[in-house]
Design a protein around this motif. Sequence first.
Motif, PDB file in Angstrom:
ATOM      1  N   LEU A 268       7.292  -8.518  -8.539  1.00  0.00           N
ATOM      2  CA  LEU A 268       6.914  -7.589  -7.482  1.00  0.00           C
ATOM      3  C   LEU A 268       8.036  -6.591  -7.186  1.00  0.00           C
ATOM      4  O   LEU A 268       7.776  -5.396  -6.966  1.00  0.00           O
ATOM      5  CB  LEU A 268       6.546  -8.350  -6.212  1.00  0.00           C
ATOM      6  CG  LEU A 268       5.261  -9.176  -6.271  1.00  0.00           C
ATOM      7  CD1 LEU A 268       5.082  -9.969  -4.983  1.00  0.00           C
ATOM      8  CD2 LEU A 268       4.056  -8.298  -6.521  1.00  0.00           C
ATOM      9  N   LEU A 269       9.295  -7.054  -7.197  1.00  0.00           N
ATOM     10  CA  LEU A 269      10.409  -6.138  -6.943  1.00  0.00           C
ATOM     11  C   LEU A 269      10.477  -5.072  -8.022  1.00  0.00           C
ATOM     12  O   LEU A 269      10.750  -3.900  -7.747  1.00  0.00           O
ATOM     13  CB  LEU A 269      11.724  -6.921  -6.873  1.00  0.00           C
ATOM     14  CG  LEU A 269      11.863  -7.912  -5.709  1.00  0.00           C
ATOM     15  CD1 LEU A 269      13.225  -8.583  -5.739  1.00  0.00           C
ATOM     16  CD2 LEU A 269      11.628  -7.232  -4.368  1.00  0.00           C
ATOM     17  N   SER A 270      10.215  -5.471  -9.261  1.00  0.00           N
ATOM     18  CA  SER A 270      10.173  -4.487 -10.353  1.00  0.00           C
ATOM     19  C   SER A 270       8.986  -3.559 -10.198  1.00  0.00           C
ATOM     20  O   SER A 270       9.076  -2.354 -10.456  1.00  0.00           O
ATOM     21  CB  SER A 270      10.100  -5.206 -11.707  1.00  0.00           C
ATOM     22  OG  SER A 270      11.279  -5.930 -11.957  1.00  0.00           O
ATOM     23  N   ALA A 271       7.840  -4.121  -9.784  1.00  0.00           N
ATOM     24  CA  ALA A 271       6.638  -3.314  -9.637  1.00  0.00           C
ATOM     25  C   ALA A 271       6.809  -2.222  -8.582  1.00  0.00           C
ATOM     26  O   ALA A 271       6.250  -1.133  -8.699  1.00  0.00           O
ATOM     27  CB  ALA A 271       5.447  -4.202  -9.296  1.00  0.00           C
ATOM     28  N   TYR A 272       7.603  -2.494  -7.548  1.00  0.00           N
ATOM     29  CA  TYR A 272       7.870  -1.486  -6.535  1.00  0.00           C
ATOM     30  C   TYR A 272       8.918  -0.464  -6.980  1.00  0.00           C
ATOM     31  O   TYR A 272       9.204   0.493  -6.266  1.00  0.00           O
ATOM     32  CB  TYR A 272       8.331  -2.145  -5.234  1.00  0.00           C
ATOM     33  CG  TYR A 272       7.197  -2.674  -4.382  1.00  0.00           C
ATOM     34  CD1 TYR A 272       6.287  -1.806  -3.773  1.00  0.00           C
ATOM     35  CD2 TYR A 272       7.026  -4.038  -4.187  1.00  0.00           C
ATOM     36  CE1 TYR A 272       5.249  -2.283  -2.995  1.00  0.00           C
ATOM     37  CE2 TYR A 272       5.981  -4.530  -3.407  1.00  0.00           C
ATOM     38  CZ  TYR A 272       5.100  -3.650  -2.823  1.00  0.00           C
ATOM     39  OH  TYR A 272       4.062  -4.124  -2.055  1.00  0.00           O
ATOM     40  N   GLY A 273       9.497  -0.668  -8.152  1.00  0.00           N
ATOM     41  CA  GLY A 273      10.465   0.279  -8.684  1.00  0.00           C
ATOM     42  C   GLY A 273      11.819   0.214  -8.007  1.00  0.00           C
ATOM     43  O   GLY A 273      12.560   1.204  -7.980  1.00  0.00           O
ATOM     44  N   LEU A 274      12.188  -0.947  -7.472  1.00  0.00           N
ATOM     45  CA  LEU A 274      13.482  -1.088  -6.807  1.00  0.00           C
ATOM     46  C   LEU A 274      14.607  -1.157  -7.832  1.00  0.00           C
ATOM     47  O   LEU A 274      14.465  -1.766  -8.893  1.00  0.00           O
ATOM     48  CB  LEU A 274      13.507  -2.341  -5.940  1.00  0.00           C
ATOM     49  CG  LEU A 274      12.416  -2.481  -4.866  1.00  0.00           C
ATOM     50  CD1 LEU A 274      12.707  -3.697  -3.980  1.00  0.00           C
ATOM     51  CD2 LEU A 274      12.298  -1.220  -4.026  1.00  0.00           C
ATOM     52  N   THR A 275      15.735  -0.534  -7.503  1.00  0.00           N
ATOM     53  CA  THR A 275      16.904  -0.618  -8.369  1.00  0.00           C
ATOM     54  C   THR A 275      17.510  -2.018  -8.291  1.00  0.00           C
ATOM     55  O   THR A 275      17.149  -2.823  -7.419  1.00  0.00           O
ATOM     56  CB  THR A 275      17.962   0.408  -7.959  1.00  0.00           C
ATOM     57  OG1 THR A 275      18.470   0.045  -6.658  1.00  0.00           O
ATOM     58  CG2 THR A 275      17.378   1.808  -7.905  1.00  0.00           C
TER      59      THR A 275
END
Length: 333
Positions: A268-275
């Motif tokens: 989910l953190l990757s899906a939101y595009g977080l660095t």
Amino acid sequence: MTDALCTVIPDVWDTCWYTIDPASLLITSHFRRGRADVPEELLQELMIHEHYSDDVNRIADLCRSASGMGGIHEATGGDARVSARWRQSLTVGSDQELRVTLRTSADETWGALSLYREEGRPPFDADARAVLRGIAPVVALAVRRMLLSNASDADAHDTDEDAPGLVILDRGFGVRSTSPGVERWLRRLPGHDRSGDRLPTAVVAVAAATLRSADRGEATVRAPFARVVCADGGRLVLYGTHVPGQGSAEGIAVIIEQASPGRMLPLLLSAYGLTGREQDVVRLVLRGKSTAQIAACLFVTPHTVQQHLKSVFAKTGVRSRRDLVGILFSGQY
């Protein structure tokens, strides 16, 4: 997407789209569209071959490559007969194959696409490759956003589904036994066959990857796994484990269960595009750390932490830490 693509790339005979778990690089679902008459048995054989056998342009290998794209004839040096996948595809008339991975960055692949042309057609040229290279990141973003869809129906499952489901397969990937009630898990997976003659894509992928690992004696830190977004908005995780034995006693066990927040969080953190640094901040927020404590843990100033949080809130569409915890640990599991 297929219809739009075929207006700019001529002579596309068949297509197959895949979703992929970016961590394990296992296929979690697939969608075919085209003119090829492909028996369901062959589709399952190809999925097993993809995750078990050695061949050119395996999707997992393309995911790790610099270009993320490959044609079957160039990969085989002009002699496609050396590819078992090509020989299988030729039985239904497919000759040319071009594969492209759907990546948002060098280390995040969310899907893949295979394009086919029938016998007698020319290979896919530089123009076709340029089109695919241009659309791949855009489609990858769309697949990634799918993970963030509203899971309004995710809580509407039976309360006795807490117990994991278990499917035991033999070396030929035939179902040997199942746990009671496993059908409830299987029908939530993409590609579920109501007749029961064909296993969902993710089950086949995990089983084939598990057997490949066992047969090659590969030391793995963790069992093959795949995280799957269901049509109902819920999230499941599948694990594979080898069942050693002699003859018919040997098998592959695939376990299906609700994905815990901890298992889904990296996705989910990757899906939101977080660095990477924004993800570090979020993990500390989820542990209840204050701004000052986060700053001390990351060796940055409190102002820097607040700037990271501001960016996180903007990307996730929330206004507070409480809301952030809510969307990450909501009823989507």
